[in-house]
Design an enzyme around this catalytic site. Structure first.
Site, PDB file in Angstrom:
ATOM      1  CE  LYS A  65       2.552 -13.730  -0.295  1.00  0.00           C
ATOM      2  NZ  LYS A  65       1.529 -12.883  -0.898  1.00  0.00           N
ATOM      3  CG  ASN A  66       2.244 -13.940  -4.499  1.00  0.00           C
ATOM      4  OD1 ASN A  66       1.561 -14.041  -3.474  1.00  0.00           O
ATOM      5  ND2 ASN A  66       3.071 -12.945  -4.719  1.00  0.00           N
ATOM      6  NE  ARG A 108      -5.214  -5.437  -3.700  1.00  0.00           N
ATOM      7  CZ  ARG A 108      -5.388  -5.959  -4.897  1.00  0.00           C
ATOM      8  NH1 ARG A 108      -5.037  -7.224  -5.103  1.00  0.00           N
ATOM      9  NH2 ARG A 108      -5.904  -5.258  -5.880  1.00  0.00           N
ATOM     10  CB  CYS A 165      -2.328  -3.211   2.121  1.00  0.00           C
ATOM     11  SG  CYS A 165      -1.309  -3.216   0.673  1.00  0.00           S
ATOM     12  NE  ARG A 195      -1.776  -4.415  -3.711  1.00  0.00           N
ATOM     13  CZ  ARG A 195      -1.307  -5.418  -2.979  1.00  0.00           C
ATOM     14  NH1 ARG A 195      -0.899  -5.183  -1.752  1.00  0.00           N
ATOM     15  NH2 ARG A 195      -1.286  -6.652  -3.454  1.00  0.00           N
ATOM     16  CG  ASP A 219       6.267  -9.100  -4.629  1.00  0.00           C
ATOM     17  OD1 ASP A 219       5.580 -10.069  -4.999  1.00  0.00           O
ATOM     18  OD2 ASP A 219       5.790  -7.967  -4.458  1.00  0.00           O
ATOM     19  CB  ILE A 258       4.765  -2.226  -9.405  1.00  0.00           C
ATOM     20  CG1 ILE A 258       5.749  -2.814 -10.421  1.00  0.00           C
ATOM     21  CG2 ILE A 258       3.457  -3.021  -9.349  1.00  0.00           C
ATOM     22  CD1 ILE A 258       5.218  -3.048 -11.796  1.00  0.00           C
ATOM     23  NE  ARG A 268      -0.287 -11.146   4.465  1.00  0.00           N
ATOM     24  CZ  ARG A 268      -0.927 -10.266   3.698  1.00  0.00           C
ATOM     25  NH1 ARG A 268      -0.900  -8.991   4.007  1.00  0.00           N
ATOM     26  NH2 ARG A 268      -1.571 -10.651   2.645  1.00  0.00           N
TER      27      ARG A 268
END
Ligand code: EPZ
Length: 419
Positions: free
Chosen positions: A22-23, A93, A117, A122, A306, A328, A398
């Site tokens: 995804k990223n 985002r 979020c 963020r 993550d 983080i 998502r």
């Protein structure tokens, strides 16, 4: 809204095919805005976020079609809009990733501030400071960032206080068409950034320092549309490795890249899992009781934030104390309250959570709060005693491509129902 119901206690055996990241898909899709022509992206995952990004590209004037299961053709000849609206950005985002390419291509951009979020404020101040260094005049109006660079962007030196992943990606995409040279210091080094650098280089960009925290970009006049392949999703991969740790079994993950998970694989071996790494596959086996380990999330190649929620769930199935330090994000423990409902003994103090592993969890109705927290609840449900019902699973959609189908395929008793 849908919910997921899991009957816990079944081991996981068999093979799971890992989808594209995804990223990586999100920045590479944004990069197609940089120049006209027909771009082809392979191994694109089918997710809510990639569909949102396609919607945004279409609003900006691009045209796209899906070819087969995972290939996208994106034609950006007629990209002439430059606004990303609040109702789009608030759902994702990462829409902020269109800022850099729009400024590079059109000299203008109007992007809604993302808003916070579940996992934190963020902000995008690093993105804005970096763009200003490239000659962009930025103003904040009614919750929108308005950027203009009428006579184009010029190279500059950008220093990140902390290595921002999408911040690095935005500056890379802006700098590649700027006049002169740009240097990014303290750049993020995630593999997804390497994937973007490869695509920008194939498009004609001149970028040095891939994989390091110092990137040098020599601006060019023109880029061309190319074909690019999205790298495997290392967070999806890590989630399945952890799921076997919790539920037990013997699973092979294919179409993945073990070298993108150096920290997690070492930790899981310490926890007691047997892991064999191939070039594009990983085999993981649970062979006995779990050992508690301490975790501190860090920028790549440190332990990924993550995967923090997922490994916390794993630690509830060990016996002993585990300290998990989330360094983080300031509020990434939303899953703790839900795990407590399943009987977990976890104490949170600021950015640290202390897990007193009891070796088991009890199934219960729980609620997903954000993407990775919802994944940690699925892992919990797979190994808990009894039934677990997870509501608000749109968070999962998502970032996980066919999670229920993939888990069913390896023996999980899992189904999805309308709430
Ligand atoms: C990317 O988010 C990922 N998203 C996130 O994955 C991931 O958790 C994060 O990097 C960290 O690895 C995408 O790539 C689309 P950052 P990003 O900028 O770029 C602060 C998921 O689950 N910061 O690296 O938004 C920030 O608050 C998602 O797939 C500023 O203060 O994260 C955070 O504390 C969640 N100002 C830290 O820096 C800024 O301008 C790192 O954030 C930007 C960031």
């Amino acid at each position: 809204m849908d919910k997921i119901i899991i009957e816990g206690g079944r081991q996981l055996h068999g093979e799971v095919r890992i989808s594209g990241a995804k990223n990586a898909a999100l920045p590479l899709m944004a990069a197609t805005l940089l120049c006209p022509g027909k771009h082809i992206l392979h191994n694109v995952p089918d997710l809510r976020d990639t569909r949102t990004m396609l919607n945004l590209l279409e609003i900006l004037g691009a045209k796209w079609e899906k070819v087969g299961e995972t290939t996208l053709h994106i034609n950006s000849d007629e990209v002439d809009k430059f606004e990303a609206s609040y109702d789009l950005v608030k759902t994702m985002r990462a829409s902020v990733l269109v800022l850099g390419p729009l400024l590079a291509r059109l000299g203008r951009a109007r992007v809604s501030l993302p808003g916070g979020c579940a996992i934190g404020a963020r902000p995008i101040d690093f993105h804005m400071q970096g763009l200003k260094k490239l000659g962009v005049s930025l103003t904040l109006q009614q919750g929108y960032v308005e950027g203009a660079a009428e006579d184009g962007l010029q190279g500059g030196t950008v220093y990140f206080d902390v290595p921002s992943v999408t911040g690095t990606e935005n500056i890379l995409m802006a700098a590649v068409l700027a006049r002169g040279t740009t240097i990014i210091k303290n750049a993020a080094r995630e593999p997804e950034i390497g994937n973007l650098i490869n695509m920008l280089t194939d498009m004609g960009g001149r970028i040095e320092g891939r994989g390091t925290d110092k990137l040098t970009i020599h601006g060019v006049q023109k880029l061309k549309a190319v074909e690019a392949t999205i790298i495997p999703d290392r967070i999806e991969t890590g989630t399945y490795l952890i799921a076997v740790g919790a539920a037990g079994g013997d699973m092979t993950l294919t179409h993945c890249n073990p070298s993108h998970l150096p920290s997690l694989i070492e930790k899981l071996r310490t926890v007691g899992l047997e892991i064999e790494e191939g070039d594009t596959a990983i085999r993981v086996k649970r062979v006995g009781p779990l050992t508690s380990v301490d975790i501190k999330t860090m920028p790549y190649p440190g332990f990924p934030t993550d995967l923090q929620a997922q490994i916390m769930t794993l630690m509830t199935f060990s016996k002993g104390l585990s300290v998990i330090h989330e360094s983080i994000f300031e509020n990434r423990f939303m899953h703790v309250a839900e795990l407590r409902r399943m009987g977990a003994d976890i104490r949170v103090d600021g950015g640290r959570a202390v897990v007193n592993g009891l070796g088991k969890l009890m199934g219960a109705p729980v609620m997903a709060t954000d993407l990775r927290a919802s994944a940690s609840l699925v892992v919990a449900g797979l190994a808990a005693e009894g039934t677990t019902e997870i509501s608000r699973v749109y968070h999962l959609d998502r970032g996980y491509d066919d999670l229920v189908g993939k888990l069913k395929g390896v023996g999980a008793e899992i189904r999805r129902e309308k709430e």
